[in-house]
Design a protein around this motif. Structure first.
Motif, PDB file in Angstrom:
ATOM      1  N   ASN A 105       0.796  -1.233   0.000  1.00  0.00           N
ATOM      2  CA  ASN A 105       0.000   0.000   0.000  1.00  0.00           C
ATOM      3  C   ASN A 105       0.827   1.281   0.000  1.00  0.00           C
ATOM      4  O   ASN A 105       0.288   2.348  -0.200  1.00  0.00           O
ATOM      5  CB  ASN A 105      -1.018   0.051   1.143  1.00  0.00           C
ATOM      6  CG  ASN A 105      -2.176  -0.872   0.899  1.00  0.00           C
ATOM      7  OD1 ASN A 105      -2.641  -1.011  -0.227  1.00  0.00           O
ATOM      8  ND2 ASN A 105      -2.641  -1.516   1.948  1.00  0.00           N
ATOM      9  N   GLN A 152      -1.008   1.553  -4.339  1.00  0.00           N
ATOM     10  CA  GLN A 152      -2.380   2.030  -4.489  1.00  0.00           C
ATOM     11  C   GLN A 152      -2.891   2.774  -3.256  1.00  0.00           C
ATOM     12  O   GLN A 152      -3.600   3.763  -3.380  1.00  0.00           O
ATOM     13  CB  GLN A 152      -3.318   0.867  -4.833  1.00  0.00           C
ATOM     14  CG  GLN A 152      -3.112   0.336  -6.234  1.00  0.00           C
ATOM     15  CD  GLN A 152      -3.348   1.399  -7.287  1.00  0.00           C
ATOM     16  OE1 GLN A 152      -4.368   2.078  -7.286  1.00  0.00           O
ATOM     17  NE2 GLN A 152      -2.396   1.556  -8.192  1.00  0.00           N
ATOM     18  N   LEU A 207      -1.206   6.205  -3.278  1.00  0.00           N
ATOM     19  CA  LEU A 207      -1.768   6.983  -4.379  1.00  0.00           C
ATOM     20  C   LEU A 207      -3.182   7.475  -4.033  1.00  0.00           C
ATOM     21  O   LEU A 207      -3.523   8.635  -4.268  1.00  0.00           O
ATOM     22  CB  LEU A 207      -1.798   6.152  -5.657  1.00  0.00           C
ATOM     23  CG  LEU A 207      -2.234   6.857  -6.925  1.00  0.00           C
ATOM     24  CD1 LEU A 207      -1.340   8.059  -7.218  1.00  0.00           C
ATOM     25  CD2 LEU A 207      -2.211   5.883  -8.093  1.00  0.00           C
ATOM     26  N   GLY A 208      -3.979   6.606  -3.435  1.00  0.00           N
ATOM     27  CA  GLY A 208      -5.327   7.000  -3.023  1.00  0.00           C
ATOM     28  C   GLY A 208      -5.307   8.109  -1.983  1.00  0.00           C
ATOM     29  O   GLY A 208      -6.115   9.043  -2.040  1.00  0.00           O
TER      30      GLY A 208
END
Length: 103
Positions: free
Chosen positions: A51, A88, A91-92
């Motif tokens: 993550n 991800q 990035l989120g």
């Protein structure tokens, strides 16, 4: 984008607050983490934090290029470069934070 740059002591202070470590111990922990990542990537190993992202090594072959000013050929030697690929989750978080900052 803000112009707030952070350095090692800033990050170590955040780690100290999050973990309850003394500032000097948090600094040692951050330095040790960076050192471990550098050593492993330099050996050609991929370092992945789920993550968050991954660090890897990329090889660029030797090649011939052209000098745009003169048109002369230039030999570019091979090189190895570190690469970071964002995860991800990270990035989120970036997308969410920047969207909220705009509003």
């Amino acid at each position: 984008m803000s112009d707030n740059n952070r350095n090692l002591s800033d990050i170590a202070a955040i780690v100290a607050d999050a973990t309850g470590l003394e500032a000097k111990d948090a600094t040692k922990a951050v330095k040790a983490t960076i050192f471990a990542i550098e050593q492993e990537v330099a050996k050609g190993n991929k370092v992945q934090f789920v993550n968050f992202g991954s660090f890897s090594l990329v090889h660029h072959e030797a090649r011939t290029a052209r000098n745009p000013s003169t048109g002369d050929e230039v030999d570019v030697p091979e090189k190895w470069k570190p690469k970071f690929s964002v995860g991800q989750g990270f990035l989120g978080l970036i997308q969410q934070t920047q969207k909220a900052a705009k509003n």
